[in-house]
Design an enzyme around this catalytic site. Structure first.
Site, PDB file in Angstrom:
ATOM      1  N   GLY A  46       0.834  -1.195   0.000  1.00  0.00           N
ATOM      2  CA  GLY A  46       0.000   0.000   0.000  1.00  0.00           C
ATOM      3  C   GLY A  46       0.867   1.241   0.000  1.00  0.00           C
ATOM      4  CD  GLN A  51       3.055   5.823   2.727  1.00  0.00           C
ATOM      5  OE1 GLN A  51       2.051   5.289   2.263  1.00  0.00           O
ATOM      6  NE2 GLN A  51       4.038   5.127   3.280  1.00  0.00           N
ATOM      7  CB  CYS A  94       4.899   2.147   7.466  1.00  0.00           C
ATOM      8  SG  CYS A  94       4.426   3.652   6.623  1.00  0.00           S
ATOM      9  CG  LEU A  95       6.451   1.057   1.489  1.00  0.00           C
ATOM     10  CD1 LEU A  95       5.883   1.328   0.108  1.00  0.00           C
ATOM     11  CD2 LEU A  95       7.577   0.032   1.425  1.00  0.00           C
ATOM     12  CG  HIS A 136      -1.008   1.259   7.167  1.00  0.00           C
ATOM     13  ND1 HIS A 136      -0.129   0.841   8.144  1.00  0.00           N
ATOM     14  CD2 HIS A 136      -0.264   2.028   6.320  1.00  0.00           C
ATOM     15  CE1 HIS A 136       1.077   1.335   7.891  1.00  0.00           C
ATOM     16  NE2 HIS A 136       1.018   2.053   6.779  1.00  0.00           N
ATOM     17  CD  GLU A 137      -1.059   2.634   2.644  1.00  0.00           C
ATOM     18  OE1 GLU A 137      -0.686   3.827   2.507  1.00  0.00           O
ATOM     19  OE2 GLU A 137      -0.269   1.733   2.968  1.00  0.00           O
ATOM     20  CG  HIS A 140       0.117   6.847   5.453  1.00  0.00           C
ATOM     21  ND1 HIS A 140       1.217   7.379   6.094  1.00  0.00           N
ATOM     22  CD2 HIS A 140       0.362   5.526   5.318  1.00  0.00           C
ATOM     23  CE1 HIS A 140       2.088   6.416   6.329  1.00  0.00           C
ATOM     24  NE2 HIS A 140       1.598   5.277   5.876  1.00  0.00           N
TER      25      HIS A 140
END
Length: 177
Positions: A46, A51, A94-95, A136-137, A140
């Site tokens: 994701g 991000q 997480c990236l 999660h996304e 963000h």
């Protein structure tokens, strides 16, 4: 398509609340395509536009983990319209917080309304990993990181570690000039 740079903590843009996407145009579609390519390359499941430094309410997701059977999802202006009362605990990463993982409790199932890559209104019911990833996304997009769902002690340790690494990287960059 192009690979985009992924923003990592402690960059303050990750705490910014993203703005709604106004209309689907070629620029937004290119952003979504570039985000998907960046997410696959990272590799991740994701990625939110914030991000990659773009404060728009846009997300790419693919939890298939199968290169031959990819199932990309594009969620533009996503809104969770229903959450189950039943909790689910999943180890998240997480990236934007590379190589750190923690167990997070979220609702097991969600229903999300969004526009797709073509701008068409959609609804999707998700459970398990997909539900976790969607939540999660969307977090963000609201300036929330998964570490905000863990204990303050663990969160503070993670932030200190990444802040120190960012300072050291900046120092080495300055001394190289």
């Amino acid at each position: 398509m192009a690979l985009l740079d992924i923003v990592t903590i402690p960059d303050p843009i990750l705490r910014k609340i993203s703005e709604p996407v106004e209309g689907m145009n070629e620029e937004v579609k290119k952003l979504l395509d570039d985000m998907l390519e960046t997410m696959y390359e990272a590799p991740g499941i994701g990625l939110a536009a914030i991000q990659v430094g773009v404060p728009l309410r846009a997300i790419t997701i693919d939890v298939s983990r199968d290169e031959d059977g990819r199932q990309p999802l594009f969620l533009v202006n996503p809104q969770i319209v229903w959450r189950s009362d039943e909790p689910n605990i999943h180890e998240e990463g997480c990236l934007s917080i590379p190589e750190y993982f923690a167990e997070v409790e979220r609702p097991k199932r969600v229903k999300v309304a969004f526009r797709d890559h073509e701008g068409k209104e959609q609804e999707l019911e998700a459970d398990g990993l997909l539900a976790t990833c969607i939540q999660h996304e969307i977090d963000h997009l609201n300036g929330v990181l998964f570490i905000d769902h863990i204990s303050k002690l663990k969160r503070d340790m993670v932030i200190r570690r990444f802040t120190k690494a960012a300072r050291e990287k900046e120092r080495s960059r300055s001394s190289a000039l």
